[in-house]
Design an enzyme around this catalytic site. Structure first.
Site, mmCIF file in Angstrom:
data_model
loop_
_atom_site.group_PDB
_atom_site.id
_atom_site.type_symbol
_atom_site.label_atom_id
_atom_site.label_comp_id
_atom_site.label_asym_id
_atom_site.label_seq_id
_atom_site.Cartn_x
_atom_site.Cartn_y
_atom_site.Cartn_z
ATOM 1 C CB SER A 85 -0.956 -0.005 1.184
ATOM 2 O OG SER A 85 -0.278 -0.453 2.324
ATOM 3 C CG PHE A 124 7.610 4.476 -2.867
ATOM 4 C CD1 PHE A 124 8.250 5.654 -3.205
ATOM 5 C CD2 PHE A 124 7.463 4.162 -1.524
ATOM 6 C CE1 PHE A 124 8.739 6.506 -2.231
ATOM 7 C CE2 PHE A 124 7.950 5.005 -0.550
ATOM 8 C CZ PHE A 124 8.587 6.182 -0.901
ATOM 9 C CB VAL A 140 3.703 -4.033 -6.659
ATOM 10 C CG1 VAL A 140 3.702 -5.538 -6.612
ATOM 11 C CG2 VAL A 140 5.135 -3.511 -6.717
ATOM 12 N N GLY A 164 2.707 -16.111 -1.143
ATOM 13 C CA GLY A 164 1.759 -15.836 -0.079
ATOM 14 C C GLY A 164 0.633 -14.998 -0.644
ATOM 15 C CG MET A 218 2.093 -10.045 5.622
ATOM 16 S SD MET A 218 1.525 -10.910 7.062
ATOM 17 C CE MET A 218 -0.164 -10.399 7.110
ATOM 18 C CG ASP A 219 5.791 -6.115 3.285
ATOM 19 O OD1 ASP A 219 5.724 -5.861 4.505
ATOM 20 O OD2 ASP A 219 5.389 -5.340 2.401
ATOM 21 C CG ASP A 273 16.071 -1.307 -0.493
ATOM 22 O OD1 ASP A 273 16.269 -0.856 0.668
ATOM 23 O OD2 ASP A 273 15.083 -0.991 -1.174
ATOM 24 C CG ASP A 325 12.449 -3.609 -4.038
ATOM 25 O OD1 ASP A 325 12.909 -3.312 -5.157
ATOM 26 O OD2 ASP A 325 12.074 -2.765 -3.201
HETATM 27 P P1 ADP Z 1 9.323 -1.132 -4.386
HETATM 28 O O1 ADP Z 1 10.580 -1.167 -5.204
HETATM 29 O O2 ADP Z 1 8.407 -0.038 -4.799
HETATM 30 O O3 ADP Z 1 9.612 -1.148 -2.909
HETATM 31 P P2 ADP Z 1 8.677 -3.961 -4.196
HETATM 32 O O4 ADP Z 1 9.250 -4.816 -5.279
HETATM 33 O O5 ADP Z 1 9.394 -3.970 -2.896
HETATM 34 O O6 ADP Z 1 8.506 -2.459 -4.755
HETATM 35 O O7 ADP Z 1 7.161 -4.365 -3.967
HETATM 36 C C1 ADP Z 1 6.307 -3.578 -3.124
HETATM 37 C C2 ADP Z 1 5.482 -4.468 -2.194
HETATM 38 O O8 ADP Z 1 4.643 -5.339 -2.965
HETATM 39 C C3 ADP Z 1 6.319 -5.397 -1.326
HETATM 40 O O9 ADP Z 1 6.758 -4.760 -0.148
HETATM 41 C C4 ADP Z 1 5.347 -6.541 -1.075
HETATM 42 O O10 ADP Z 1 4.463 -6.189 -0.031
HETATM 43 C C5 ADP Z 1 4.559 -6.620 -2.367
HETATM 44 N N1 ADP Z 1 5.135 -7.630 -3.306
HETATM 45 C C6 ADP Z 1 6.065 -7.380 -4.259
HETATM 46 N N2 ADP Z 1 6.366 -8.485 -4.967
HETATM 47 C C7 ADP Z 1 5.615 -9.479 -4.457
HETATM 48 C C8 ADP Z 1 5.452 -10.883 -4.769
HETATM 49 N N3 ADP Z 1 6.144 -11.475 -5.758
HETATM 50 N N4 ADP Z 1 4.568 -11.621 -4.041
HETATM 51 C C9 ADP Z 1 3.861 -11.029 -3.063
HETATM 52 N N5 ADP Z 1 3.960 -9.727 -2.724
HETATM 53 C C10 ADP Z 1 4.816 -8.940 -3.399
HETATM 54 MG MG MG Z 2 10.485 -2.636 -1.791
HETATM 55 MG MG MG Z 3 12.668 -0.967 -4.511
#
Ligand code: ADP
Ligand code: MG
Ligand code: MG
Length: 334
Positions: free
Chosen positions: A34, A37, A40, A112, A115-116, A155, A173
């Site tokens: 949410s 940035f 996704v 999943g 959920m991170d 990161d 990421d």
């Molecule tokens: P950003 O570079 O903007 O931080 P991310 O690649 O970290 O983007 O993705 C943003 C969020 O989306 C993550 O923190 C996670 O909650 C969710 N997310 C990203 N990729 C996945 C995935 N393959 N499966 C489940 N959730 C994901």
């Molecule tokens: Mg990220």
């Molecule tokens: Mg990133």
């Protein structure tokens, strides 16, 4: 419903993101994560009816030094180039990528239900040490794999690890990832809370020693539910403090990973040999939904409901009651 894609403004924007061959194969379901940035999305595969995750990477926002030229003369962002070349149980699996004039569309497996670890920690306020060790070990194995292939993630933090309901963790990421070179890096590109003191001071860094510190911070946050230091000043000066309940093995590990002296800091191999990470964990003791206080999460799409925490998409009767995983009030600075 929250899952519908309406609003004129945002649908024009979304069309921009999706145009091209991507649209022949996928349809957007809903935005996940949410953060502001986040470009996704959860997406639906028209060919195999499976849910995937798509990250829309705006070409103009990729830094000049984050591109790689492929042998066939293509220019790709590091994020896609690197993710396409690696395969590990604890690293998100890239399925495909597409592009249009403005965006790359990076298609990944959905792990999943999105959920991170950041959200997980918000819900749990820290987990019991054995469970923390189980999750942390997976992260360390992923990063050890990357380093052995000459790759730095740069990161590492709770937001960039996703978890499923069996506590299976995957690193995501790769937007800051790069190849290790003999030349030290000057620019720090992660999140300051996870940055080591010597790099905060502006020293050039090799890489692995910075990632070990960042994993240390991640483990600390995962187990204690709070940051080890509350600002740059504290990272630079304070000694690491633990709550009384922290085990000696954990204190030993974290003190090694977050040693202020770069020479004395643990390597990933040191960490992997540690007693804390190798403790016996009885996974059956922990129920994901109990720990997070969550119902099994669902999403509504084209008049069907889909369980998001199962591998294949399962269509449910529309009358089944459900509750969505709540959106946490995210997120830290990128
Ligand atoms: P950003 O570079 O903007 O931080 P991310 O690649 O970290 O983007 O993705 C943003 C969020 O989306 C993550 O923190 C996670 O909650 C969710 N997310 C990203 N990729 C996945 C995935 N393959 N499966 C489940 N959730 C994901
Ligand atoms: Mg990220
Ligand atoms: Mg990133």
């Amino acid at each position: 419903s929250e899952c519908q894609l309406e609003s004129k403004e945002s649908s024009i924007y979304k069309e921009d993101m999706c145009t091209g061959d991507y649209l022949k194969n996928y349809q957007l379901v809903k935005q996940i994560g949410s953060g502001g940035f986040g470009c996704v999305y959860l997406a639906y595969g028209l060919m195999d009816s499976k849910l995937v995750v798509t990250k829309f990477i705006q070409k103009s926002k990729v830094y000049n030094d984050s591109w790689i030229s492929t042998d066939d003369g293509h220019r790709l962002p590091n994020e896609i180039y690197i993710l396409n070349r690696i395969q590990h149980d604890h690293i998100v699996n890239m399925i495909d990528f597409y592009e249009n004039d403005i965006y790359f569309q990076l298609v990944m497996e959905k792990h999943g239900f999105g959920m991170d670890l950041f959200e997980f920690i918000e819900k749990t306020n820290g987990v019991p040490e054995p469970l923390g060790a189980y999750i942390s070990k997976q992260l360390i194995e992923a990063v050890d794999y990357l380093h052995s292939h000459g790759i730095l993630h740069r990161d590492i933090k709770d937001e960039n690890v996703v978890l499923d309901d069996r506590f299976h963790a995957k690193l995501i990421d790769f937007g800051s990832a790069t190849y290790l070179t003999d030349k030290p890096f000057k620019a720090f590109c992660g999140t300051f809370e996870y940055c080591s003191p010597e790099v905060l001071r502006g020293n050039p860094y090799r890489g692995p020693e910075l990632e070990i510190w960042a994993i240390g911070v991640t483990i600390y946050v995962l187990v204690f539910g709070r940051n080890p230091f509350s600002g740059i000043e504290e990272i630079l000066k304070n000694t690491l403090e633990f709550s009384d309940s922290a085990s000696a093995d954990l204190q030993y590990l974290l003190s090694g990973m977050m040693n202020r002296s770069v020479e004395d800091r643990f390597s990933l191999r040191d960490a992997l040999r540690s007693k804390w990470l190798n403790q016996t964990v009885f996974l059956d003791n922990y129920d994901f939904y109990d720990i997070c206080d969550l119902e099994r999460s669902c999403v509504e799409f084209q008049n069907s409901r889909y369980i998001l925490d199962e591998g294949p998409v399962i269509s449910l009767a529309t009358s089944t009651p459900y509750r969505k995983a709540s959106d946490p009030a995210k997120k830290s600075l990128d």
